[in-house]
Write a protein that holds these residues in place. Structure first.
Motif, PDB file in Angstrom:
ATOM      1  N   GLU A 217       0.832  -1.210   0.000  1.00  0.00           N
ATOM      2  CA  GLU A 217       0.000   0.000   0.000  1.00  0.00           C
ATOM      3  C   GLU A 217       0.865   1.257   0.000  1.00  0.00           C
ATOM      4  O   GLU A 217       0.601   2.220  -0.726  1.00  0.00           O
ATOM      5  N   ASP A 218       1.879   1.252   0.843  1.00  0.00           N
ATOM      6  CA  ASP A 218       2.750   2.410   0.952  1.00  0.00           C
ATOM      7  C   ASP A 218       3.482   2.658  -0.364  1.00  0.00           C
ATOM      8  O   ASP A 218       3.577   3.792  -0.839  1.00  0.00           O
ATOM      9  N   HIS A 219       3.984   1.588  -0.950  1.00  0.00           N
ATOM     10  CA  HIS A 219       4.776   1.706  -2.173  1.00  0.00           C
ATOM     11  C   HIS A 219       3.913   2.192  -3.333  1.00  0.00           C
ATOM     12  O   HIS A 219       4.315   3.086  -4.086  1.00  0.00           O
ATOM     13  N   ALA A 220       2.730   1.611  -3.466  1.00  0.00           N
ATOM     14  CA  ALA A 220       1.844   2.019  -4.559  1.00  0.00           C
ATOM     15  C   ALA A 220       1.191   3.367  -4.293  1.00  0.00           C
ATOM     16  O   ALA A 220       0.943   4.145  -5.215  1.00  0.00           O
ATOM     17  N   GLY A 221       0.923   3.653  -3.017  1.00  0.00           N
ATOM     18  CA  GLY A 221       0.194   4.868  -2.677  1.00  0.00           C
ATOM     19  C   GLY A 221       1.041   6.114  -2.570  1.00  0.00           C
ATOM     20  O   GLY A 221       0.496   7.211  -2.448  1.00  0.00           O
ATOM     21  N   MET A 222       2.381   5.965  -2.631  1.00  0.00           N
ATOM     22  CA  MET A 222       3.233   7.145  -2.511  1.00  0.00           C
ATOM     23  C   MET A 222       2.976   8.158  -3.626  1.00  0.00           C
ATOM     24  O   MET A 222       3.203   9.355  -3.459  1.00  0.00           O
ATOM     25  N   SER A 223       2.468   7.682  -4.767  1.00  0.00           N
ATOM     26  CA  SER A 223       2.169   8.620  -5.852  1.00  0.00           C
ATOM     27  C   SER A 223       1.121   9.639  -5.428  1.00  0.00           C
ATOM     28  O   SER A 223       1.091  10.759  -5.955  1.00  0.00           O
ATOM     29  N   ALA A 224       0.266   9.270  -4.458  1.00  0.00           N
ATOM     30  CA  ALA A 224      -0.726  10.231  -3.964  1.00  0.00           C
ATOM     31  C   ALA A 224      -0.045  11.410  -3.272  1.00  0.00           C
ATOM     32  O   ALA A 224      -0.510  12.549  -3.363  1.00  0.00           O
ATOM     33  N   ALA A 225       1.062  11.152  -2.572  1.00  0.00           N
ATOM     34  CA  ALA A 225       1.807  12.233  -1.934  1.00  0.00           C
ATOM     35  C   ALA A 225       2.409  13.151  -2.995  1.00  0.00           C
ATOM     36  O   ALA A 225       2.378  14.382  -2.857  1.00  0.00           O
ATOM     37  N   PHE A 226       2.941  12.570  -4.054  1.00  0.00           N
ATOM     38  CA  PHE A 226       3.484  13.395  -5.144  1.00  0.00           C
ATOM     39  C   PHE A 226       2.387  14.259  -5.769  1.00  0.00           C
ATOM     40  O   PHE A 226       2.608  15.435  -6.084  1.00  0.00           O
ATOM     41  N   GLN A 227       1.202  13.687  -5.951  1.00  0.00           N
ATOM     42  CA  GLN A 227       0.107  14.459  -6.528  1.00  0.00           C
ATOM     43  C   GLN A 227      -0.252  15.646  -5.638  1.00  0.00           C
ATOM     44  O   GLN A 227      -0.505  16.755  -6.126  1.00  0.00           O
ATOM     45  N   ALA A 228      -0.269  15.417  -4.328  1.00  0.00           N
ATOM     46  CA  ALA A 228      -0.591  16.504  -3.396  1.00  0.00           C
ATOM     47  C   ALA A 228       0.439  17.625  -3.495  1.00  0.00           C
ATOM     48  O   ALA A 228       0.096  18.815  -3.449  1.00  0.00           O
ATOM     49  N   HIS A 229       1.715  17.260  -3.656  1.00  0.00           N
ATOM     50  CA  HIS A 229       2.757  18.271  -3.753  1.00  0.00           C
ATOM     51  C   HIS A 229       2.656  19.057  -5.055  1.00  0.00           C
ATOM     52  O   HIS A 229       2.839  20.285  -5.062  1.00  0.00           O
ATOM     53  N   VAL A 230       2.383  18.372  -6.156  1.00  0.00           N
ATOM     54  CA  VAL A 230       2.236  19.068  -7.439  1.00  0.00           C
ATOM     55  C   VAL A 230       1.098  20.082  -7.358  1.00  0.00           C
ATOM     56  O   VAL A 230       1.241  21.253  -7.750  1.00  0.00           O
ATOM     57  N   ALA A 231      -0.044  19.643  -6.833  1.00  0.00           N
ATOM     58  CA  ALA A 231      -1.187  20.551  -6.703  1.00  0.00           C
ATOM     59  C   ALA A 231      -0.850  21.716  -5.779  1.00  0.00           C
ATOM     60  O   ALA A 231      -1.181  22.877  -6.070  1.00  0.00           O
ATOM     61  N   SER A 232      -0.193  21.439  -4.674  1.00  0.00           N
ATOM     62  CA  SER A 232       0.122  22.487  -3.708  1.00  0.00           C
ATOM     63  C   SER A 232       1.096  23.507  -4.281  1.00  0.00           C
ATOM     64  O   SER A 232       0.929  24.723  -4.103  1.00  0.00           O
ATOM     65  N   LEU A 233       2.131  23.057  -4.976  1.00  0.00           N
ATOM     66  CA  LEU A 233       3.115  23.964  -5.549  1.00  0.00           C
ATOM     67  C   LEU A 233       2.475  24.877  -6.593  1.00  0.00           C
ATOM     68  O   LEU A 233       2.755  26.081  -6.644  1.00  0.00           O
ATOM     69  N   ILE A 234       1.590  24.305  -7.420  1.00  0.00           N
ATOM     70  CA  ILE A 234       0.957  25.103  -8.470  1.00  0.00           C
ATOM     71  C   ILE A 234      -0.097  26.033  -7.892  1.00  0.00           C
ATOM     72  O   ILE A 234      -0.068  27.257  -8.105  1.00  0.00           O
ATOM     73  N   LEU A 235      -1.042  25.480  -7.148  1.00  0.00           N
ATOM     74  CA  LEU A 235      -2.171  26.268  -6.661  1.00  0.00           C
ATOM     75  C   LEU A 235      -1.768  27.196  -5.522  1.00  0.00           C
ATOM     76  O   LEU A 235      -2.455  28.192  -5.259  1.00  0.00           O
ATOM     77  N   GLY A 236      -0.655  26.893  -4.869  1.00  0.00           N
ATOM     78  CA  GLY A 236      -0.143  27.790  -3.843  1.00  0.00           C
ATOM     79  C   GLY A 236       0.581  29.000  -4.398  1.00  0.00           C
ATOM     80  O   GLY A 236       0.980  29.879  -3.638  1.00  0.00           O
ATOM     81  N   GLY A 237       0.797  29.025  -5.713  1.00  0.00           N
ATOM     82  CA  GLY A 237       1.383  30.200  -6.339  1.00  0.00           C
ATOM     83  C   GLY A 237       2.896  30.242  -6.357  1.00  0.00           C
ATOM     84  O   GLY A 237       3.482  31.299  -6.631  1.00  0.00           O
ATOM     85  N   VAL A 238       3.555  29.105  -6.097  1.00  0.00           N
ATOM     86  CA  VAL A 238       5.015  29.103  -6.040  1.00  0.00           C
ATOM     87  C   VAL A 238       5.626  29.533  -7.371  1.00  0.00           C
ATOM     88  O   VAL A 238       6.581  30.324  -7.410  1.00  0.00           O
ATOM     89  N   PHE A 239       5.060  29.065  -8.471  1.00  0.00           N
ATOM     90  CA  PHE A 239       5.686  29.340  -9.762  1.00  0.00           C
ATOM     91  C   PHE A 239       5.365  30.734 -10.293  1.00  0.00           C
ATOM     92  O   PHE A 239       6.088  31.255 -11.145  1.00  0.00           O
ATOM     93  N   ASP A 240       4.311  31.348  -9.802  1.00  0.00           N
ATOM     94  CA  ASP A 240       4.068  32.745 -10.139  1.00  0.00           C
ATOM     95  C   ASP A 240       5.076  33.636  -9.421  1.00  0.00           C
ATOM     96  O   ASP A 240       5.470  34.683  -9.938  1.00  0.00           O
ATOM     97  N   ARG A 241       5.487  33.199  -8.240  1.00  0.00           N
ATOM     98  CA  ARG A 241       6.489  33.949  -7.484  1.00  0.00           C
ATOM     99  C   ARG A 241       7.898  33.659  -8.004  1.00  0.00           C
ATOM    100  O   ARG A 241       8.764  34.550  -8.025  1.00  0.00           O
TER     101      ARG A 241
END
Length: 367
Positions: A217-241
């Protein structure tokens, strides 16, 4: 073994030259002691490590059985053996190291900073200086902004460090403002951010529903953590800054990335008033700011469908080859792809995408 002794063997060992974006150099017991001050050496011996563990099952996640060197050191800890087995054996033009020791995940900010600095100094002395084919991720105490920035500023000019290395199991989604000063320091020195599978920060599970019961579960589900980070970096405005910041997603897969981008685009259209600083479609930020590594590559039941994933990504120019040496799920370059790649795709994925991302020397200069 000297560089001149290994070069002829390295050039003829395999036909395909590679830039390997995920090699793990491992610390033998006591390896950091020469690089710690007396204060922190006493602290280490008296109190030891203090961190919340992350993915610790199965214990140690075993390495390849053939990656344990005759010296008796742990797999990944013997540079000479790595040179012979991996760098020479697989025709590695450049290898990007990622030591996953937990040095940057200590709860004590000052101790985490000391261990991070010692880890980086150990890499310089025992890996980067002896072997010119190697580069590395810089270890920083990512949860402690002031200390992370200080370490970036200390070593940003060193040519051996080509990214700031973070882990996917972090205390908060990585677009959170607590991390922005670290990103600003990295961007100031044109250092990309690498986000790698795993981690052990503050007991944070990879699942939003809690801790998984099984390693699978941990090995397969780690992609969910990556998805959360991608969404957070984009929607949090990091790349606009920080419009020049580049991110590598390492050992997290990538077939999920197009569908995440589509989903974010749909919801951005509906809720964009909430985040007015995010001025473009999320999929555009994905395309401009994110690169991915191949191991563990998703393998569709119909291998040809992988080409459709590349199409959905907008091409394969952001895909970088990695082996995950010396771990048990290592990918050999000759067997990593079950689908036929064009000559251009092979050249880009195996070498040129990483060369551009990490700004490595041109091939003629590196030979």
């Amino acid at each position: 073994m000297t560089q001149t002794e290994t070069r002829p063997e390295r050039r003829t060992a395999t036909k395909q030259m590679i830039i390997d974006c995920d090699i793990h150099n491992v610390m033998a017991p006591g390896a950091l002691e020469p690089y710690l001050s007396n204060r922190w050496l006493r602290h280490l011996k008296t109190f030891g490590s203090r961190q919340h563990n992350g993915n610790v099952y199965p214990k140690g996640s075993p390495a390849r059985y053939d990656a344990f060197p005759p010296s008796g050191l742990p797999a990944g800890a013997d540079l000479g053996f790595m040179q012979k087995q991996h760098l020479d054996g697989l025709n590695v033009e450049f290898g990007i190291l990622g030591p996953l020791s937990g040095s940057g995940s200590q709860l004590d900010p000052e101790f985490s900073a000391a261990l991070s600095a010692a880890t980086n100094d150990w890499q310089i002395k025992e890996w980067l200086e002896p072997e010119p084919r190697l580069r590395s991720g810089m270890i920083v105490p990512a949860e402690h902004s002031e200390q992370a920035v200080a370490e970036i500023e200390r070593l940003a000019g060193h040519p051996g460090f080509v990214q700031v290395l973070l882990v996917a199991r972090s205390a908060a989604p990585l677009g959170d403002r607590r991390y922005w000063k670290m990103y600003e320091a990295a961007a100031r020195h044109d250092l990309p951010i690498g986000i790698h599978y795993g981690g052990g920060v503050r007991g944070v599970p990879i699942s939003s529903a809690g801790w998984p019961s099984y390693y699978l579960e941990d090995h397969a589900g780690m992609s969910a953590a990556f998805q959360a980070h991608v969404a957070s970096l984009i929607l949090g405005g990091v790349f606009d800054r920080l419009p020049n910041l580049r991110i590598a997603l390492i050992e997290g897969g990538f077939a999920w990335l197009p569908s995440l981008a589509w989903r974010m685009d749909t919801h951005w259209e509906r809720f964009r008033d909430e985040i007015p600083s995010v001025r473009r479609r999320p999929s555009e930020y994905v395309r401009d700011h994110f690169w991915v590594t191949t191991q563990p590559i998703e393998e569709p039941h119909r291998p040809a469908d992988l080409q459709k994933v590349f199409d959905h990504l907008g091409g394969s120019d952001k895909v970088m080859f990695s082996t995950d040496y010396p771990h048990w799920d290592f990918d050999h370059p000759q067997h990593a792809f079950k689908v036929r790649l064009s000559a251009e795709q092979r050249d880009n994925i195996y070498t040129e995408n990483a060369r551009a991302f990490y700004k490595l020397p041109a091939r003629a200069e590196s030979l």
